[in-house]
Design a protein around this motif. Structure first.
Motif, PDB file in Angstrom:
ATOM      1  N   ASN A 108     -44.228 -23.344 -90.363  1.00  0.00           N
ATOM      2  CA  ASN A 108     -43.651 -22.811 -91.593  1.00  0.00           C
ATOM      3  C   ASN A 108     -44.387 -21.579 -92.116  1.00  0.00           C
ATOM      4  N   LYS A 109     -45.157 -20.921 -91.260  1.00  0.00           N
ATOM      5  CA  LYS A 109     -45.842 -19.685 -91.657  1.00  0.00           C
ATOM      6  C   LYS A 109     -44.883 -18.504 -91.483  1.00  0.00           C
ATOM      7  N   ILE A 110     -44.907 -17.600 -92.447  1.00  0.00           N
ATOM      8  CA  ILE A 110     -44.006 -16.448 -92.418  1.00  0.00           C
ATOM      9  C   ILE A 110     -44.357 -15.514 -91.250  1.00  0.00           C
ATOM     10  N   VAL A 111     -43.336 -15.156 -90.452  1.00  0.00           N
ATOM     11  CA  VAL A 111     -43.541 -14.218 -89.343  1.00  0.00           C
ATOM     12  C   VAL A 111     -42.565 -13.047 -89.407  1.00  0.00           C
ATOM     13  N   GLY A 112     -41.582 -13.136 -90.315  1.00  0.00           N
ATOM     14  CA  GLY A 112     -40.610 -12.059 -90.419  1.00  0.00           C
ATOM     15  C   GLY A 112     -39.558 -12.347 -91.465  1.00  0.00           C
ATOM     16  N   MET A 113     -38.636 -11.409 -91.598  1.00  0.00           N
ATOM     17  CA  MET A 113     -37.468 -11.562 -92.469  1.00  0.00           C
ATOM     18  C   MET A 113     -36.268 -11.044 -91.695  1.00  0.00           C
ATOM     19  N   LEU A 114     -35.144 -11.696 -91.886  1.00  0.00           N
ATOM     20  CA  LEU A 114     -33.882 -11.231 -91.311  1.00  0.00           C
ATOM     21  C   LEU A 114     -32.965 -10.877 -92.468  1.00  0.00           C
ATOM     22  N   SER A 115     -32.470  -9.659 -92.465  1.00  0.00           N
ATOM     23  CA  SER A 115     -31.581  -9.203 -93.535  1.00  0.00           C
ATOM     24  C   SER A 115     -30.279  -8.665 -92.954  1.00  0.00           C
ATOM     25  N   LEU A 116     -29.314  -8.479 -93.834  1.00  0.00           N
ATOM     26  CA  LEU A 116     -28.068  -7.829 -93.398  1.00  0.00           C
ATOM     27  C   LEU A 116     -28.365  -6.452 -92.833  1.00  0.00           C
ATOM     28  N   GLY A 117     -29.340  -5.761 -93.411  1.00  0.00           N
ATOM     29  CA  GLY A 117     -29.730  -4.445 -92.897  1.00  0.00           C
ATOM     30  C   GLY A 117     -30.236  -4.520 -91.472  1.00  0.00           C
ATOM     31  N   ASP A 118     -31.023  -5.562 -91.170  1.00  0.00           N
ATOM     32  CA  ASP A 118     -31.504  -5.744 -89.798  1.00  0.00           C
ATOM     33  C   ASP A 118     -30.331  -5.952 -88.843  1.00  0.00           C
ATOM     34  N   LEU A 119     -29.364  -6.738 -89.273  1.00  0.00           N
ATOM     35  CA  LEU A 119     -28.179  -6.969 -88.435  1.00  0.00           C
ATOM     36  C   LEU A 119     -27.431  -5.658 -88.208  1.00  0.00           C
ATOM     37  N   ALA A 120     -27.299  -4.857 -89.274  1.00  0.00           N
ATOM     38  CA  ALA A 120     -26.596  -3.576 -89.154  1.00  0.00           C
ATOM     39  C   ALA A 120     -27.330  -2.625 -88.212  1.00  0.00           C
ATOM     40  N   HIS A 121     -28.655  -2.648 -88.235  1.00  0.00           N
ATOM     41  CA  HIS A 121     -29.434  -1.785 -87.324  1.00  0.00           C
ATOM     42  C   HIS A 121     -29.240  -2.188 -85.865  1.00  0.00           C
ATOM     43  N   HIS A 122     -28.818  -3.411 -85.643  1.00  0.00           N
ATOM     44  CA  HIS A 122     -28.580  -3.904 -84.284  1.00  0.00           C
ATOM     45  C   HIS A 122     -27.097  -4.198 -84.079  1.00  0.00           C
ATOM     46  N   GLU A 123     -26.287  -3.368 -84.697  1.00  0.00           N
ATOM     47  CA  GLU A 123     -24.828  -3.566 -84.705  1.00  0.00           C
ATOM     48  C   GLU A 123     -24.231  -3.671 -83.301  1.00  0.00           C
ATOM     49  N   LYS A 124     -24.727  -2.901 -82.374  1.00  0.00           N
ATOM     50  CA  LYS A 124     -24.162  -2.953 -81.024  1.00  0.00           C
ATOM     51  C   LYS A 124     -24.400  -4.297 -80.369  1.00  0.00           C
ATOM     52  N   GLU A 125     -25.596  -4.849 -80.569  1.00  0.00           N
ATOM     53  CA  GLU A 125     -25.925  -6.134 -79.954  1.00  0.00           C
ATOM     54  C   GLU A 125     -25.288  -7.307 -80.714  1.00  0.00           C
ATOM     55  N   VAL A 126     -25.296  -7.218 -82.054  1.00  0.00           N
ATOM     56  CA  VAL A 126     -24.780  -8.310 -82.885  1.00  0.00           C
ATOM     57  C   VAL A 126     -23.260  -8.293 -82.912  1.00  0.00           C
ATOM     58  N   GLY A 127     -22.688  -7.112 -83.008  1.00  0.00           N
ATOM     59  CA  GLY A 127     -21.237  -6.964 -83.077  1.00  0.00           C
ATOM     60  C   GLY A 127     -20.789  -6.602 -84.478  1.00  0.00           C
ATOM     61  N   GLU A 128     -20.109  -5.476 -84.569  1.00  0.00           N
ATOM     62  CA  GLU A 128     -19.654  -4.982 -85.872  1.00  0.00           C
ATOM     63  C   GLU A 128     -18.765  -5.997 -86.582  1.00  0.00           C
ATOM     64  N   GLU A 129     -17.864  -6.625 -85.848  1.00  0.00           N
ATOM     65  CA  GLU A 129     -16.954  -7.584 -86.477  1.00  0.00           C
ATOM     66  C   GLU A 129     -17.718  -8.776 -87.051  1.00  0.00           C
ATOM     67  N   ASP A 130     -18.714  -9.283 -86.326  1.00  0.00           N
ATOM     68  CA  ASP A 130     -19.502 -10.416 -86.818  1.00  0.00           C
ATOM     69  C   ASP A 130     -20.276 -10.045 -88.082  1.00  0.00           C
ATOM     70  N   ILE A 131     -20.798  -8.817 -88.127  1.00  0.00           N
ATOM     71  CA  ILE A 131     -21.521  -8.366 -89.319  1.00  0.00           C
ATOM     72  C   ILE A 131     -20.562  -8.279 -90.502  1.00  0.00           C
ATOM     73  N   CYS A 132     -19.380  -7.738 -90.284  1.00  0.00           N
ATOM     74  CA  CYS A 132     -18.387  -7.618 -91.346  1.00  0.00           C
ATOM     75  C   CYS A 132     -17.944  -8.986 -91.857  1.00  0.00           C
ATOM     76  N   ILE A 133     -17.745  -9.924 -90.956  1.00  0.00           N
ATOM     77  CA  ILE A 133     -17.353 -11.283 -91.354  1.00  0.00           C
ATOM     78  C   ILE A 133     -18.468 -11.930 -92.173  1.00  0.00           C
ATOM     79  N   THR A 134     -19.711 -11.768 -91.713  1.00  0.00           N
ATOM     80  CA  THR A 134     -20.847 -12.330 -92.447  1.00  0.00           C
ATOM     81  C   THR A 134     -20.925 -11.737 -93.848  1.00  0.00           C
ATOM     82  N   LEU A 135     -20.827 -10.418 -93.953  1.00  0.00           N
ATOM     83  CA  LEU A 135     -20.875  -9.762 -95.256  1.00  0.00           C
ATOM     84  C   LEU A 135     -19.733 -10.245 -96.149  1.00  0.00           C
ATOM     85  N   GLY A 136     -18.542 -10.349 -95.595  1.00  0.00           N
ATOM     86  CA  GLY A 136     -17.400 -10.835 -96.367  1.00  0.00           C
ATOM     87  C   GLY A 136     -17.620 -12.248 -96.879  1.00  0.00           C
ATOM     88  N   ASN A 137     -18.185 -13.098 -96.045  1.00  0.00           N
ATOM     89  CA  ASN A 137     -18.461 -14.478 -96.461  1.00  0.00           C
ATOM     90  C   ASN A 137     -19.538 -14.537 -97.535  1.00  0.00           C
TER      91      ASN A 137
END
Length: 149
Positions: A108-137
């Protein structure tokens, strides 16, 4: 793809005894809107967001110089591990309507943070549609806003 492949690893954090002003200054200095709150072993015990500073402190006339983070933080936040899949992480974000997730190791020690911005920076790997769906939700309000007609 796993969280470790796109999370931010430079994470600032505060303690439950830090003041609201300390947290706000950390957010400003590091250009972030969410900071994990960690105990003396660097284990996540909460999170504080810029929204918390406004709604749980300033709007309630609390003194930012003396109010402790522990008084306004969200306790026991949802966390993920570096090995969590991006699919599972975005599902957590969607289900809980949160924009950022602390990433913790097995202790439970902090090693990082995952944000919507991080997902957007990796849009090609994550997928634009998945990012948009996540943001919409995350942003869904289902007509329950005070400004809805």
């Amino acid at each position: 793809m796993n969280v470790k492949d796109c999370m931010s690893t430079k994470v600032c954090f505060c303690t439950p005894n830090s003041t609201v002003k300390d947290a706000a200054k950390l957010m400003c200095d590091n250009h972030v809107g969410c900071i994990p709150v960690c105990d003396d072993k660097n284990c996540v015990v909460g999170v504080i967001t810029d929204r918390d500073v406004i709604l749980r402190s300033i709007a309630c006339d609390k003194d930012v110089n003396s109010t402790k983070i522990s008084d306004i933080m969200t306790c026991n936040p949802c966390c993920c591990t570096p090995e969590t899949t991006i699919y599972d992480a975005t599902k957590m974000m969607s289900d809980l309507q949160i924009r950022r997730i602390p990433v913790c190791d097995k202790d439970n020690k902090i090693v990082g943070m995952l944000s919507l911005g991080d997902l957007a920076h990796h849009e090609k790997e994550v997928g634009e549609e998945d990012i948009c769906i996540t943001l919409g939700n995350i942003c869904r309000c289902e007509g329950n806003t005070k400004n809805a007609e």
